[in-house]
Design a protein around this motif. Sequence first.
Motif, PDB file in Angstrom:
ATOM      1  N   ALA A   1      -7.752   7.929   1.992  1.00 35.27           N
ATOM      2  CA  ALA A   1      -7.473   7.155   0.780  1.00 35.27           C
ATOM      3  C   ALA A   1      -7.019   5.745   1.135  1.00 35.27           C
ATOM      4  CB  ALA A   1      -6.415   7.854  -0.067  1.00 35.27           C
ATOM      5  N   LEU A   2      -6.235   5.619   2.197  1.00 31.53           N
ATOM      6  CA  LEU A   2      -5.752   4.307   2.623  1.00 31.53           C
ATOM      7  C   LEU A   2      -6.904   3.421   3.074  1.00 31.53           C
ATOM      8  CD1 LEU A   2      -3.250   2.527   3.198  1.00 31.53           C
ATOM      9  CD2 LEU A   2      -3.248   3.487   5.518  1.00 31.53           C
ATOM     10  N   TRP A   3      -7.812   3.978   3.886  1.00 31.47           N
ATOM     11  CA  TRP A   3      -8.962   3.177   4.355  1.00 31.47           C
ATOM     12  C   TRP A   3      -9.816   2.731   3.180  1.00 31.47           C
ATOM     13  CZ3 TRP A   3      -6.379   2.448   8.176  1.00 31.47           C
ATOM     14  CH2 TRP A   3      -6.068   3.345   9.187  1.00 31.47           C
ATOM     15  N   SER A   4      -9.982   3.595   2.200  1.00 29.04           N
ATOM     16  CA  SER A   4     -10.779   3.248   1.027  1.00 29.04           C
ATOM     17  C   SER A   4     -10.157   2.091   0.251  1.00 29.04           C
ATOM     18  CB  SER A   4     -10.927   4.478   0.128  1.00 29.04           C
ATOM     19  OG  SER A   4     -11.651   4.159  -1.047  1.00 29.04           O
ATOM     20  N   VAL A   5      -8.834   2.114   0.108  1.00 25.51           N
ATOM     21  CA  VAL A   5      -8.132   1.047  -0.608  1.00 25.51           C
ATOM     22  C   VAL A   5      -8.263  -0.273   0.140  1.00 25.51           C
ATOM     23  CG1 VAL A   5      -5.838   0.202  -1.224  1.00 25.51           C
ATOM     24  CG2 VAL A   5      -6.515   2.519  -1.851  1.00 25.51           C
ATOM     25  N   VAL A   6      -8.102  -0.244   1.456  1.00 25.77           N
ATOM     26  CA  VAL A   6      -8.210  -1.469   2.252  1.00 25.77           C
ATOM     27  C   VAL A   6      -9.577  -2.102   2.077  1.00 25.77           C
ATOM     28  CG1 VAL A   6      -8.240  -2.405   4.601  1.00 25.77           C
ATOM     29  CG2 VAL A   6      -6.474  -0.764   3.931  1.00 25.77           C
ATOM     30  N   GLU A   7     -10.608  -1.291   2.128  1.00 27.64           N
ATOM     31  CA  GLU A   7     -11.966  -1.820   1.951  1.00 27.64           C
ATOM     32  C   GLU A   7     -12.156  -2.398   0.553  1.00 27.64           C
ATOM     33  OE1 GLU A   7     -16.646  -0.396   2.450  1.00 27.64           O
ATOM     34  OE2 GLU A   7     -15.012   1.005   2.870  1.00 27.64           O
ATOM     35  N   SER A   8     -11.583  -1.744  -0.465  1.00 27.92           N
ATOM     36  CA  SER A   8     -11.757  -2.189  -1.851  1.00 27.92           C
ATOM     37  C   SER A   8     -11.000  -3.482  -2.147  1.00 27.92           C
ATOM     38  CB  SER A   8     -11.306  -1.091  -2.815  1.00 27.92           C
ATOM     39  OG  SER A   8     -12.098   0.071  -2.663  1.00 27.92           O
ATOM     40  N   LEU A   9      -9.817  -3.647  -1.537  1.00 29.14           N
ATOM     41  CA  LEU A   9      -9.014  -4.835  -1.865  1.00 29.14           C
ATOM     42  C   LEU A   9      -9.414  -6.066  -1.059  1.00 29.14           C
ATOM     43  CD1 LEU A   9      -6.674  -5.556   0.475  1.00 29.14           C
ATOM     44  CD2 LEU A   9      -5.629  -3.493  -0.433  1.00 29.14           C
ATOM     45  N   ALA A  10     -10.084  -5.863   0.062  1.00 25.88           N
ATOM     46  CA  ALA A  10     -10.386  -6.974   0.971  1.00 25.88           C
ATOM     47  C   ALA A  10     -11.053  -8.173   0.288  1.00 25.88           C
ATOM     48  CB  ALA A  10     -11.233  -6.470   2.137  1.00 25.88           C
ATOM     49  N   PRO A  11     -12.077  -7.993  -0.576  1.00 28.36           N
ATOM     50  CA  PRO A  11     -12.738  -9.158  -1.174  1.00 28.36           C
ATOM     51  C   PRO A  11     -11.851  -9.957  -2.117  1.00 28.36           C
ATOM     52  CG  PRO A  11     -14.088  -7.171  -1.384  1.00 28.36           C
ATOM     53  CD  PRO A  11     -12.730  -6.731  -0.963  1.00 28.36           C
ATOM     54  N   HIS A  12     -10.755  -9.381  -2.554  1.00 29.68           N
ATOM     55  CA  HIS A  12      -9.918 -10.011  -3.577  1.00 29.68           C
ATOM     56  C   HIS A  12      -8.615 -10.582  -3.009  1.00 29.68           C
ATOM     57  CE1 HIS A  12     -12.752  -7.903  -6.101  1.00 29.68           C
ATOM     58  NE2 HIS A  12     -12.352  -6.745  -5.601  1.00 29.68           N
ATOM     59  N   LEU A  13      -8.421 -10.469  -1.710  1.00 30.11           N
ATOM     60  CA  LEU A  13      -7.162 -10.829  -1.096  1.00 30.11           C
ATOM     61  C   LEU A  13      -7.051 -12.338  -0.903  1.00 30.11           C
ATOM     62  CD1 LEU A  13      -4.781  -9.098   0.047  1.00 30.11           C
ATOM     63  CD2 LEU A  13      -5.884  -9.301   2.291  1.00 30.11           C
ATOM     64  N   ARG A  14      -5.947 -12.902  -1.332  1.00 28.53           N
ATOM     65  CA  ARG A  14      -5.695 -14.313  -1.075  1.00 28.53           C
ATOM     66  C   ARG A  14      -5.584 -14.564   0.429  1.00 28.53           C
ATOM     67  NH1 ARG A  14      -0.522 -15.804  -4.623  1.00 28.53           N
ATOM     68  NH2 ARG A  14      -0.003 -16.687  -2.576  1.00 28.53           N
ATOM     69  N   THR A  15      -5.960 -15.787   0.862  1.00 29.73           N
ATOM     70  CA  THR A  15      -5.926 -16.086   2.292  1.00 29.73           C
ATOM     71  C   THR A  15      -4.510 -16.051   2.857  1.00 29.73           C
ATOM     72  OG1 THR A  15      -5.845 -18.461   1.800  1.00 29.73           O
ATOM     73  CG2 THR A  15      -8.025 -17.481   2.202  1.00 29.73           C
TER      74      THR A  15
ATOM     75  N   LEU B   1       0.852  -1.184   0.000  1.00 30.63           N
ATOM     76  CA  LEU B   1       0.000   0.000   0.000  1.00 30.63           C
ATOM     77  C   LEU B   1       0.891   1.237   0.000  1.00 30.63           C
ATOM     78  CD1 LEU B   1      -2.637  -1.122   2.678  1.00 30.63           C
ATOM     79  CD2 LEU B   1      -2.621  -1.529   0.199  1.00 30.63           C
ATOM     80  N   ALA B   2       0.842   1.974  -1.098  1.00 23.68           N
ATOM     81  CA  ALA B   2       1.695   3.160  -1.249  1.00 23.68           C
ATOM     82  C   ALA B   2       0.856   4.355  -1.684  1.00 23.68           C
ATOM     83  CB  ALA B   2       2.806   2.886  -2.262  1.00 23.68           C
ATOM     84  N   VAL B   3      -0.315   4.482  -1.083  1.00 19.06           N
ATOM     85  CA  VAL B   3      -1.209   5.600  -1.417  1.00 19.06           C
ATOM     86  C   VAL B   3      -0.810   6.828  -0.612  1.00 19.06           C
ATOM     87  CG1 VAL B   3      -3.097   4.046  -1.996  1.00 19.06           C
ATOM     88  CG2 VAL B   3      -2.907   4.922   0.329  1.00 19.06           C
ATOM     89  N   GLY B   4      -1.259   7.978  -1.045  1.00 21.33           N
ATOM     90  CA  GLY B   4      -0.902   9.226  -0.385  1.00 21.33           C
ATOM     91  C   GLY B   4      -1.511   9.356   0.996  1.00 21.33           C
ATOM     92  N   THR B   5      -0.747   9.945   1.913  1.00 20.82           N
ATOM     93  CA  THR B   5      -1.238  10.241   3.263  1.00 20.82           C
ATOM     94  C   THR B   5      -0.953  11.717   3.548  1.00 20.82           C
ATOM     95  OG1 THR B   5       0.877   9.487   4.218  1.00 20.82           O
ATOM     96  CG2 THR B   5      -0.915   7.889   4.094  1.00 20.82           C
ATOM     97  N   PRO B   6      -1.666  12.609   2.864  1.00 19.89           N
ATOM     98  CA  PRO B   6      -1.358  14.039   2.975  1.00 19.89           C
ATOM     99  C   PRO B   6      -1.647  14.589   4.366  1.00 19.89           C
ATOM    100  CG  PRO B   6      -3.438  13.712   1.844  1.00 19.89           C
ATOM    101  CD  PRO B   6      -2.832  12.352   2.013  1.00 19.89           C
ATOM    102  N   GLN B   7      -1.086  15.736   4.622  1.00 13.55           N
ATOM    103  CA  GLN B   7      -1.305  16.391   5.908  1.00 13.55           C
ATOM    104  C   GLN B   7      -2.722  16.919   5.986  1.00 13.55           C
ATOM    105  OE1 GLN B   7       1.716  19.301   7.223  1.00 13.55           O
ATOM    106  NE2 GLN B   7       0.036  20.656   7.736  1.00 13.55           N
ATOM    107  N   GLY B   8      -3.413  16.621   7.090  1.00 12.23           N
ATOM    108  CA  GLY B   8      -4.745  17.160   7.318  1.00 12.23           C
ATOM    109  C   GLY B   8      -4.689  18.538   7.936  1.00 12.23           C
ATOM    110  N   SER B   9      -5.850  19.117   8.157  1.00 13.86           N
ATOM    111  CA  SER B   9      -5.923  20.482   8.683  1.00 13.86           C
ATOM    112  C   SER B   9      -5.345  20.597  10.094  1.00 13.86           C
ATOM    113  CB  SER B   9      -7.374  20.972   8.684  1.00 13.86           C
ATOM    114  OG  SER B   9      -8.182  20.094   9.452  1.00 13.86           O
ATOM    115  N   ASP B  10      -5.335  19.475  10.830  1.00 12.73           N
ATOM    116  CA  ASP B  10      -4.804  19.487  12.198  1.00 12.73           C
ATOM    117  C   ASP B  10      -3.343  19.069  12.264  1.00 12.73           C
ATOM    118  OD1 ASP B  10      -5.139  16.855  11.496  1.00 12.73           O
ATOM    119  OD2 ASP B  10      -6.147  16.248  13.348  1.00 12.73           O
TER     120      ASP B  10
END
Length: 435
Positions: A98-112, A82-91
């Motif tokens: 973006a990372l959480w979205s990728v994790v959710e999207s890849l989960a159904p396709h992940l080998r055991t 996982l090499a997605v962007g982790t930009p600085q937030g307002s705080d």
Amino acid sequence: MKIAVVGTGYVGLVTGTCFADSGNEVTCVDINKAKVDALNRGEIPIYEPGLAELVEHNVQAKRLTFTTDLAAAVKPADIVYLAVGTPQGSDGAANLSALWSVVESLAPHLRTDAVVVTKSTVPVGTCARITSMLREFTGRDCDVASNPEFLKEGAAIEDFMKPDRVVVGVRRQEVADILHQLYEPFLRTEKPFLSMSPESAEMTKYVANALLSTKISFINEMANLCERMGGDINDVRRGIGHDSRIGFAFLFPGVGYGGSCFPKDVRALEAMAVQHGLEPTILRAVDAVNERQKSVLAQKIEQHFHGDLGGKTIAVWGLAFKPRTDDIREAPALVLIDWLLEKGAKVKVHDPEAMKNVRADYGDKLEYCDMRMDALEGADALCIMTEWKDYHSPDFAEMYQLLKSPVIFDGRNLYEPDRMKRRGYKYFSIGRPAV
């Protein structure tokens, strides 16, 4: 091994390409179709020495492919990076949406038996959170590891191929063994493979960048003090650098650090400290000193021109935050340019690689010069903001003729003050007496 790398930014593209070059089958995934199409045409979105040639070689060898199809990349993969962007937030904290979205999207396709590895710089506890998310989405325990990157822009290929060390954060020794096997081709010079907990690995990345940032801010603050007290920071730097406890690395005075890592990571570590009830005194000081240092040349310019820059033409050499990259994120040059424009000056700029990125942000507010000497013609002063080798040994006689007045503000201490004085220049640098 079959590897999927999610994200084709700086880290993802270098990581995927280098793993492919060691014989693995790598598929790089990105949601940006235009970027993927460009990569498939052989067009590299960033400037990094040696990267274009390495991508071309491994694409031709059919070990490296690019796609927007996350499922197709993840399903056969032994390892998913996982090499997605982790930009600085307002705080100030890292934005992981973006990372959480990728994790959710890849989960159904992940080998055991697949291993998910974070390569992005992420806050401590991210691996634990991904593990929990994957358990929720898949109904099973998945192996999640941390493998922080330590790549310097401008030397990323060399850093990856010949690392000082490889750090991995794992829960099981079997996962450490898999990653050790993956990295074996890069560890033939007996460099250490350091296995630890995911939390320690995540922290290692932030602490490394924060300490390097601290050294830069410290030497810059000492440089400013040297100027006030009649010292020469280069002499001081030599005097302390030969102490084996200190060394010379990152003790070069200048106009502050920039880029995508140091500013963001210092602030993210600061935010983590606050979240856990600690007062990050040193981190706040490091960031504050660095932001102040980005204006040090502006102060010298304002003093020299007595605050009157209206109608003046200022040449700027160097736009990227460091040489050998086209990255202008948090670049000190942009802080100076914004100030010059606000003061009513005309600005002429040159950079070997970063002008396209600057033009995208500034449009016709600046005059862009393809040749470094063209920027000097008719200029009331030259400012040097990036230590490109192109600027180290110019024709000073030609420069003297082109400049309207022979004044140089050197934010990277490229030249020797006494020599500049003998050449007839008014020369200002960092932490050294003006001549």
